[in-house]
Design a protein around this motif. Sequence first.
Motif, PDB file in Angstrom:
ATOM      1  N   ILE A 304       0.686  -1.273   0.095  1.00 45.83           N
ATOM      2  CA  ILE A 304       0.074   0.153   0.141  1.00 45.83           C
ATOM      3  C   ILE A 304       0.910   1.252  -0.028  1.00 45.83           C
ATOM      4  CG2 ILE A 304      -1.655   1.180   1.395  1.00 45.83           C
ATOM      5  CD1 ILE A 304      -2.748  -1.324   2.281  1.00 45.83           C
ATOM      6  N   ALA A 305       1.977   1.079   0.853  1.00 51.93           N
ATOM      7  CA  ALA A 305       2.947   2.309   0.863  1.00 51.93           C
ATOM      8  C   ALA A 305       3.829   2.588  -0.275  1.00 51.93           C
ATOM      9  CB  ALA A 305       3.574   2.018   2.216  1.00 51.93           C
ATOM     10  N   THR A 306       3.691   1.733  -1.389  1.00 49.44           N
ATOM     11  CA  THR A 306       4.920   1.966  -2.365  1.00 49.44           C
ATOM     12  C   THR A 306       4.536   3.427  -3.034  1.00 49.44           C
ATOM     13  OG1 THR A 306       4.770  -0.476  -2.988  1.00 49.44           O
ATOM     14  CG2 THR A 306       5.367   1.040  -4.704  1.00 49.44           C
ATOM     15  N   ASN A 311      10.374   4.765  -6.233  1.00 50.96           N
ATOM     16  CA  ASN A 311      10.810   3.723  -7.031  1.00 50.96           C
ATOM     17  C   ASN A 311      11.656   4.259  -8.154  1.00 50.96           C
ATOM     18  OD1 ASN A 311      10.722   1.304  -8.644  1.00 50.96           O
ATOM     19  ND2 ASN A 311       9.543   0.502  -7.182  1.00 50.96           N
ATOM     20  N   ASP A 312      11.191   5.207  -8.815  1.00 54.30           N
ATOM     21  CA  ASP A 312      11.621   5.488 -10.255  1.00 54.30           C
ATOM     22  C   ASP A 312      13.168   6.405  -9.763  1.00 54.30           C
ATOM     23  OD1 ASP A 312       9.942   4.835 -11.562  1.00 54.30           O
ATOM     24  OD2 ASP A 312       8.533   6.753 -11.879  1.00 54.30           O
ATOM     25  N   LEU A 317      19.324   5.973  -9.756  1.00 55.25           N
ATOM     26  CA  LEU A 317      20.365   6.065  -9.004  1.00 55.25           C
ATOM     27  C   LEU A 317      21.232   4.829  -9.477  1.00 55.25           C
ATOM     28  CD1 LEU A 317      22.737   7.565  -7.298  1.00 55.25           C
ATOM     29  CD2 LEU A 317      21.319   7.090  -5.314  1.00 55.25           C
ATOM     30  N   ILE A 318      20.386   3.543  -9.201  1.00 57.51           N
ATOM     31  CA  ILE A 318      20.992   2.351  -9.264  1.00 57.51           C
ATOM     32  C   ILE A 318      21.478   1.976 -10.768  1.00 57.51           C
ATOM     33  CG2 ILE A 318      20.387  -0.094  -9.330  1.00 57.51           C
ATOM     34  CD1 ILE A 318      18.235   0.437  -7.015  1.00 57.51           C
ATOM     35  N   GLU A 337      12.699  -6.429  -4.476  1.00 59.89           N
ATOM     36  CA  GLU A 337      13.628  -5.473  -3.301  1.00 59.89           C
ATOM     37  C   GLU A 337      13.675  -4.240  -3.586  1.00 59.89           C
ATOM     38  OE1 GLU A 337      17.633  -7.380  -3.946  1.00 59.89           O
ATOM     39  OE2 GLU A 337      17.360  -8.227  -2.079  1.00 59.89           O
ATOM     40  N   LEU A 338      13.517  -3.631  -5.035  1.00 54.60           N
ATOM     41  CA  LEU A 338      13.736  -2.235  -5.240  1.00 54.60           C
ATOM     42  C   LEU A 338      12.141  -1.659  -4.672  1.00 54.60           C
ATOM     43  CD1 LEU A 338      14.748   0.308  -6.181  1.00 54.60           C
ATOM     44  CD2 LEU A 338      13.587  -0.370  -8.519  1.00 54.60           C
TER      45      LEU A 338
END
Length: 388
Positions: A304-306, A311-312, A317-318, A337-338
């Motif tokens: 729910i908290a995504t 995420n973007d 950065l990754i 994991e992300l």
Amino acid sequence: MSETSRDYLDTSEKLALFIEEASAASVLAVDTEFIRERTFFPQLCLLQLATPERSVIVDPLALEDISPLKGLFLSPDIVKVFHAGEQDLELIYHYLTLIPEPLFDIQLAAELLGMPQQASLRTLVREFAGVRLSKALSFSEWNYRPLTDTQIEYALDDVRYLPRIYQKMYDQLEQLGRLEWLEEDFAALADVDRYCSHPDLSWRKIKHSSSLSHAQLGVLKEVAVTRDLIASKRNLPRKWIVTDELLIEIARLSPTNTRDLFHLRGAESQLGHHWSGEILDAVERGLNLTPEQLPKRGHPSFRIATNPAANDLLRALINQRARDNQVTPSMLVNKDELAGLASGEREGLRILTGWRYKLVGAELLELLDGNLTMRLEGNSIEVKHNGG
């Protein structure tokens, strides 16, 4: 004796001679051919092995005992080299009750050298050995005998180049100072628990279980355990006992008698009177679980908290740090994991441990805490620590 015949080990005498020869090697490449479409346990059809000097095929269908290989597989002086070795290790564990160590997986190593995610053997052989492998026999029925010389040569190609590839990768990783980066991943690959049967956890692999209530999940766990026990006892595929889709419906409706069970589409044809009683007993056990006994979801299928924006930003950065260090982004973090990191999860994430944490994990936490800013600079992302 032809080279093909010499390298096809179908007697204990041939196997013993090769084991003596290979014991002096420092590298042993390993691959398997198997079938599992019609069985619960995979059937080992071929075991391909290669030292830098020689490649052979061990025929487990002709040999009564392949346990003499245990010494080679457990020798601390011989590195066992695999390509995408998880299934091969599962086979070896099932037949020999061991995991070869030390081991080295060239597919995992390739990602630290900037190769594509899950690079195929053909790709790595072409890149590191300059050879183009054929795909002509990729769907061979490896349990049929006798094998043709063409099949034998095709199977040997799966291992004959691996010692050379391993050495090149080892040298490059050593030069880059990244050999120790693989230790955690290889240790996870060699974890015996990964290859042990866990019927009580089989429910976690069933799709759409997230649609069930907590109580229904208890029923799903019990019927999934029962299915695994029936399938393993009879050495039949799980789906031949009952499909995942039907398991979900059984868990959702929790029938307590044969009439209600057979009202579910496909239930009577799949279960009949062979094991419908065992499934109904499992439903009853699931319904009688106490709240403390109900299974707990390891990781939620949805969060729910995504935060999509978080995420973007994290992925940007990754990807930048992956480019900076010429590694595959998936080697740093996977999709789940992300999403977990963007949702506020901090426990059990590989990217927050070891070399991954040093490479980018620490920065990701700073970014989430508002202590980093990023801006586009040409084709790259420039990272700035706030206040510094």
